[in-house]
Design a protein around this motif. Sequence first.
Motif, mmCIF file in Angstrom:
data_model
loop_
_atom_site.group_PDB
_atom_site.id
_atom_site.type_symbol
_atom_site.label_atom_id
_atom_site.label_comp_id
_atom_site.label_asym_id
_atom_site.label_seq_id
_atom_site.Cartn_x
_atom_site.Cartn_y
_atom_site.Cartn_z
ATOM 1 N N ASP A 1 -17.748 -41.348 -25.410
ATOM 2 C CA ASP A 1 -18.341 -40.025 -25.083
ATOM 3 C C ASP A 1 -19.254 -39.405 -25.936
ATOM 4 N N LEU A 2 -18.664 -39.569 -27.245
ATOM 5 C CA LEU A 2 -19.515 -38.882 -28.475
ATOM 6 C C LEU A 2 -20.887 -39.703 -28.721
ATOM 7 N N VAL A 3 -20.443 -41.282 -28.585
ATOM 8 C CA VAL A 3 -21.460 -42.102 -28.600
ATOM 9 C C VAL A 3 -22.839 -41.810 -27.681
ATOM 10 N N ARG A 4 -22.355 -41.682 -26.364
ATOM 11 C CA ARG A 4 -23.205 -41.403 -25.050
ATOM 12 C C ARG A 4 -23.872 -39.925 -25.362
ATOM 13 N N ALA A 5 -23.383 -38.971 -25.954
ATOM 14 C CA ALA A 5 -24.018 -37.484 -26.275
ATOM 15 C C ALA A 5 -24.993 -37.663 -27.342
ATOM 16 N N LEU A 6 -24.607 -38.435 -28.579
ATOM 17 C CA LEU A 6 -25.290 -38.847 -29.693
ATOM 18 C C LEU A 6 -26.828 -39.390 -28.978
ATOM 19 N N ARG B 1 -17.736 -28.330 -23.469
ATOM 20 C CA ARG B 1 -17.907 -29.737 -23.812
ATOM 21 C C ARG B 1 -18.435 -29.990 -25.080
ATOM 22 N N ILE B 2 -19.759 -29.246 -25.284
ATOM 23 C CA ILE B 2 -20.456 -29.382 -26.452
ATOM 24 C C ILE B 2 -19.541 -28.865 -27.944
ATOM 25 N N ALA B 3 -18.545 -27.656 -27.819
ATOM 26 C CA ALA B 3 -17.792 -27.669 -28.817
ATOM 27 C C ALA B 3 -16.893 -28.811 -29.032
ATOM 28 N N GLN B 4 -16.280 -29.243 -28.078
ATOM 29 C CA GLN B 4 -15.434 -30.478 -28.293
ATOM 30 C C GLN B 4 -16.125 -31.757 -28.705
ATOM 31 N N LEU B 5 -17.422 -32.043 -28.487
ATOM 32 C CA LEU B 5 -17.976 -33.050 -29.048
ATOM 33 C C LEU B 5 -18.522 -32.784 -30.539
ATOM 34 N N VAL B 6 -18.654 -31.540 -30.663
ATOM 35 C CA VAL B 6 -18.951 -31.267 -32.270
ATOM 36 C C VAL B 6 -17.713 -31.338 -33.122
ATOM 37 N N ALA B 7 -16.544 -30.873 -32.296
ATOM 38 C CA ALA B 7 -15.604 -31.178 -33.138
ATOM 39 C C ALA B 7 -15.175 -32.564 -33.391
ATOM 40 N N GLU B 8 -15.232 -33.335 -32.350
ATOM 41 C CA GLU B 8 -15.082 -34.715 -32.398
ATOM 42 C C GLU B 8 -15.976 -35.370 -33.400
ATOM 43 N N LEU B 9 -16.985 -34.955 -33.664
ATOM 44 C CA LEU B 9 -18.159 -35.526 -34.564
ATOM 45 C C LEU B 9 -17.549 -35.188 -35.719
ATOM 46 N N GLY B 10 -16.960 -33.957 -35.957
ATOM 47 C CA GLY B 10 -16.414 -33.647 -37.402
ATOM 48 C C GLY B 10 -15.360 -34.290 -37.978
ATOM 49 N N VAL C 1 -38.767 -34.652 -16.461
ATOM 50 C CA VAL C 1 -37.654 -33.644 -16.997
ATOM 51 C C VAL C 1 -36.291 -33.950 -16.109
ATOM 52 N N SER C 2 -36.435 -34.367 -14.897
ATOM 53 C CA SER C 2 -35.117 -34.739 -14.182
ATOM 54 C C SER C 2 -34.372 -35.851 -14.833
ATOM 55 N N SER C 3 -35.138 -36.736 -15.134
ATOM 56 C CA SER C 3 -34.661 -37.837 -15.766
ATOM 57 C C SER C 3 -33.772 -37.600 -17.129
ATOM 58 N N TYR C 4 -34.532 -36.757 -17.988
ATOM 59 C CA TYR C 4 -33.802 -36.251 -19.106
ATOM 60 C C TYR C 4 -32.584 -35.310 -18.851
ATOM 61 N N MET C 5 -32.801 -34.589 -18.039
ATOM 62 C CA MET C 5 -31.739 -33.455 -17.744
ATOM 63 C C MET C 5 -30.136 -34.542 -17.021
ATOM 64 N N ALA C 6 -30.832 -35.566 -16.246
ATOM 65 C CA ALA C 6 -29.620 -36.467 -15.672
ATOM 66 C C ALA C 6 -28.952 -37.053 -16.950
ATOM 67 N N GLU C 7 -29.665 -37.515 -17.933
ATOM 68 C CA GLU C 7 -29.082 -38.094 -19.120
ATOM 69 C C GLU C 7 -28.196 -37.157 -19.883
ATOM 70 N N LEU C 8 -28.617 -35.823 -20.075
ATOM 71 C CA LEU C 8 -27.918 -34.786 -20.693
ATOM 72 C C LEU C 8 -26.559 -34.469 -19.921
ATOM 73 N N GLN C 9 -26.685 -34.458 -18.423
ATOM 74 C CA GLN C 9 -25.590 -34.400 -17.580
ATOM 75 C C GLN C 9 -24.642 -35.646 -17.505
ATOM 76 N N ARG C 10 -24.971 -36.801 -17.893
ATOM 77 C CA ARG C 10 -24.023 -37.862 -17.920
ATOM 78 C C ARG C 10 -23.519 -37.866 -19.341
ATOM 79 N N ALA C 11 -24.137 -37.196 -20.421
ATOM 80 C CA ALA C 11 -23.602 -37.104 -21.595
ATOM 81 C C ALA C 11 -22.274 -36.013 -21.796
ATOM 82 N N GLY C 12 -22.382 -35.133 -20.480
ATOM 83 C CA GLY C 12 -21.477 -34.066 -20.798
ATOM 84 C C GLY C 12 -22.002 -32.976 -21.257
ATOM 85 N N LEU C 13 -23.331 -32.787 -21.642
ATOM 86 C CA LEU C 13 -23.951 -31.567 -22.585
ATOM 87 C C LEU C 13 -24.521 -30.459 -21.298
#
Length: 107
Positions: free
Chosen positions: A8-13, A95-104, A65-77
Amino acid sequence: MADTPDPDLVRALQALANPMRLRLLTWLRDPERHFPREEAIADPAEVGVCVSHLQSKAGLAQSTVSSYMAELQRAGLVRATRVGKWTHYKRDEQRIAQLVAELGRTL
């Protein structure tokens, strides 16, 4: 054996690696500042920002833009909400806070 990164972190990054997707997510952090409220179909703070407003600000095709937003949605952002025939996007702050914590923890 090395630890495997959280998928999930890799997908978000990967989603954030695109400068325009990162910019879209940044604009959504403060929608009242970046998008005219009088043009909003729904409350941008509660429901999110319509794709047509994101598209207008970005200067890109609606499909891009729809494609970009769909990618951000799949990443949980971001989360999508339909209002009539329009799709609105809002950041998923929890979810963003969880991903930032996981990145840390990962780095």
